[in-house]
Write an enzyme that holds these catalytic residues in place. Structure first.
Site, short mmCIF file in Angstrom:
data_model
loop_
_atom_site.label_atom_id
_atom_site.label_comp_id
_atom_site.label_asym_id
_atom_site.label_seq_id
_atom_site.Cartn_x
_atom_site.Cartn_y
_atom_site.Cartn_z
N ARG A 228 26.01 15.70 -32.07
CA ARG A 228 25.61 17.16 -31.55
C ARG A 228 25.64 18.15 -32.31
O ARG A 228 24.79 19.23 -32.30
CB ARG A 228 26.93 17.50 -30.44
CG ARG A 228 26.60 18.64 -29.53
CD ARG A 228 27.90 18.98 -28.82
NE ARG A 228 28.24 17.96 -27.81
CZ ARG A 228 27.59 18.10 -26.52
NH1 ARG A 228 26.91 19.06 -26.23
NH2 ARG A 228 27.96 17.09 -25.77
N GLY B 8 33.67 18.40 -30.50
CA GLY B 8 34.35 19.09 -29.11
C GLY B 8 33.72 18.73 -27.83
O GLY B 8 34.16 18.91 -26.71
N SER C 237 30.05 11.43 -21.10
CA SER C 237 29.25 11.30 -19.80
C SER C 237 28.03 12.28 -20.10
O SER C 237 28.12 13.09 -20.70
CB SER C 237 30.02 11.45 -18.73
OG SER C 237 30.61 12.63 -18.67
N HIS D 39 63.14 34.27 -11.31
CA HIS D 39 62.84 35.25 -10.40
C HIS D 39 62.46 36.55 -10.97
O HIS D 39 63.02 36.89 -11.86
CB HIS D 39 63.83 35.59 -9.25
CG HIS D 39 63.44 36.25 -8.25
ND1 HIS D 39 62.73 36.16 -7.35
CD2 HIS D 39 63.96 37.63 -8.19
CE1 HIS D 39 62.73 37.02 -6.52
NE2 HIS D 39 63.38 38.19 -6.90
#
Ligand code: NAI
Length: 469
Positions: free
Chosen positions: A36, A40, A148, A448
């Site tokens: 590429r 990543g 993919s 909380h």
């Protein structure tokens, strides 16, 4: 390069680069091949990361435009500066990809920029991205982590301008007046939300009678209501059969899934988001005899070993949930096994998150799956409207649902629609990873006021003793 590696990883996405780092930590002499031009993978370059950057920016715009008044803040005249928004997204991506390059150097991993082909078990040939002679990398083991690619729809030609995949939808030059999204899965809903928030009228066409396939039914129904309220339009049980790019937009043809008259809709941009398929093109797998299943996924055993000794595969290319974190974990376990250790992944404890607002998070079994398997289970549910922090934040849509075994109380699943659902699910992931029960969660002290108290209360509800409802 005449040196011999212990491991050559093909593919620099979350599966591949994480596997390479873990391999280096284990003392394996490791190389990673990526074509590429940046590490990543899809996730960092054209997937998870840029989409989250745009989701965050567009969320700020929506909150500033519509919700400040409710908080007592007077505001007017917010405008979208799309080039600036896109530039910020680009900067986040490039800083993170450079970060991974740094991690390769830090771990003494050889990064080879180019297209890798398996010439034989033990040899990867690389055509360098910058041209020049092919390189041959000799190695004891090869790890396929090629990921993919977008699943195309017959009759629809993606041009990444008017008919776009997720890649084009992350890079539109202007906010379209109208967008048609094909597929109400994760990509369709996340990117549909981005462009709706920025001003587009978005219609989603989905083949199934519900959105978010695979998610718990109650979650899917709640999200349909919520997203409709936000302004997304849905056409369910409808099948897109074609899309024609014209001078002034795109004409999309669709028909009722169960038969009926064809209909047409005009829009400025079409986003095709009907799933992803394994990427194995020009990898040499057939030549060396690596088996794939009928859907093209590389077949592996429980050790991520293919049928050819010394060739392993992980991540999207082997199927299962197409999620970066699942791929990363497979990378770690795979190289640990390769180095003589043992390991496994509990796929039930892999969360799935949708970064709409509210967020959606799913873990383990859905109610539908438990019913189909005749498992006796109990349900604990707690709405964010009864959570004090959600009320102070004016962000109280959704609920937490915990599913636990009726006899043993062991947690079998958790499903959250709500603020920060993707982070809130994580304590249930840990509990499930340790085989914990609803009682374990319910007796764990939660700070909380916190959103996570809703998780505790849902666990208490499964035991029939929620406090705040
Ligand atoms: P998906 O599989 O989630 O959804 C595709 C949808 O398209 C399905 O609901 C399907 O029924 C529908 N569809 C298929 N053909 C159609 C037709 N002809 N007309 C109308 N509807 C049709 O796929 P998606 O959204 O493209 O995502 C791909 C992968 O990327 C997924 O596996 C997802 O998990 C992953 N992903 C994960 C993200 C996350 O973790 N937040 C973000 C984005 C993607």
């Amino acid at each position: 390069m005449s040196e011999t590696f212990d491991l050559v990883v093909i593919g620099g996405g979350p599966a591949g680069y994480v596997a390479a780092i873990r391999a280096a930590q284990l003392g394996l002499k490791t190389a990673i091949v990526e074509k590429r031009g940046a590490l990543g993978g899809t996730c960092l370059n054209v997937g998870c990361i840029p989409s989250k950057a745009l989701l965050q920016s567009s969320h700020h715009y929506e909150v500033a435009s519509h919700e400040f008044a409710h908080h007592g803040i007077k505001s007017k005249g917010f405008e979208v500066d799309l080039p600036a928004m896109m530039a910020r997204k680009g900067k986040v991506v490039s800083e993170l990809t450079q970060g991974i390059e740094f991690l390769m150097k830090k771990n003494k991993i050889t990064y080879v920029a180019g297209e890798g082909v398996i010439a034989a078990a033990g040899e990867v040939q690389v055509t360098p991205a910058k041209g020049g002679a092919k390189q041959s990398l000799k190695t004891k083991n090869i790890l396929v982590a090629t990921g993919s690619d977008v699943t195309p729809l017959p009759g629809i030609a993606i041009d990444e301008k008017r008919i776009v995949s997720s890649t084009g939808a992350l890079d539109l030059k202007k906010v379209p007046a109208t967008m048609l999204v094909i597929g109400a899965g994760v990509i369709g809903l996340e990117l549909g939300s981005v462009w709706r928030r920025l001003g587009a009228k978005v219609t989603v066409i989905e083949f199934l009678d519900h959105i978010l396939p695979g998610m718990d039914g109650e979650v899917s129904k709640q999200m349909l209501r919520t997203l409709k309220k936000q302004g997304l339009e849905f056409k369910l049980s409808s099948k897109v059969t074609g899309a024609k790019a014209m001078n002034d937009g795109v004409e999309v043809t669709f028909e009722p899934r169960d038969g009926g008259a064809t209909d047409k809709i005009r829009c400025e941009i079409v986003l095709v988001a009907v799933g992803r398929r394994p990427y194995t093109e020009r990898l040499g797998l057939d030549k060396v005899g690596v088996e794939k299943d009928q859907r093209g996924f590389v077949k592996v055993d429980e050790d991520f070993q293919t049928n050819v000794a010394g060739i392993f595969a992980i991540g999207d290319v082997i199927g299962g949930a197409m999620l970066a974190h699942k791929a990363e974990d497979e990378g770690v376990v795979c190289v640990e096994i390769m180095s003589g250790q043992t390991g496994h992944i509990n796929y039930d404890a892999v969360p799935a998150i949708v970064y709409t607002w509210p967020e959606v998070a799913g873990l383990g079994k859905t109610e539908e799956q438990l019913k189909a398997k005749n498992v006796a289970y109990k349900v604990g549910k707690f709405p964010f409207t009864a959570n004090s922090r959600a009320r102070t934040n004016a962000d109280a849509e959704g609920f937490v649902k915990i599913l636990a075994d009726a006899q043993t109380d062991r947690i079998l699943g958790a499903h959250i629609v709500g603020p920060e659902a993707g982070d809130l699910i994580q304590e249930v992931v840990v509990t499930m990873e340790f085989g914990g029960s609803a009682e374990d969660l319910a007796r764990t002290c939660h700070g909380h006021p916190g959103l996570s108290e809703a998780v505790k209360e849902a666990a208490l509800a499964a035991l029939g003793r929620a406090i705040h409802i």
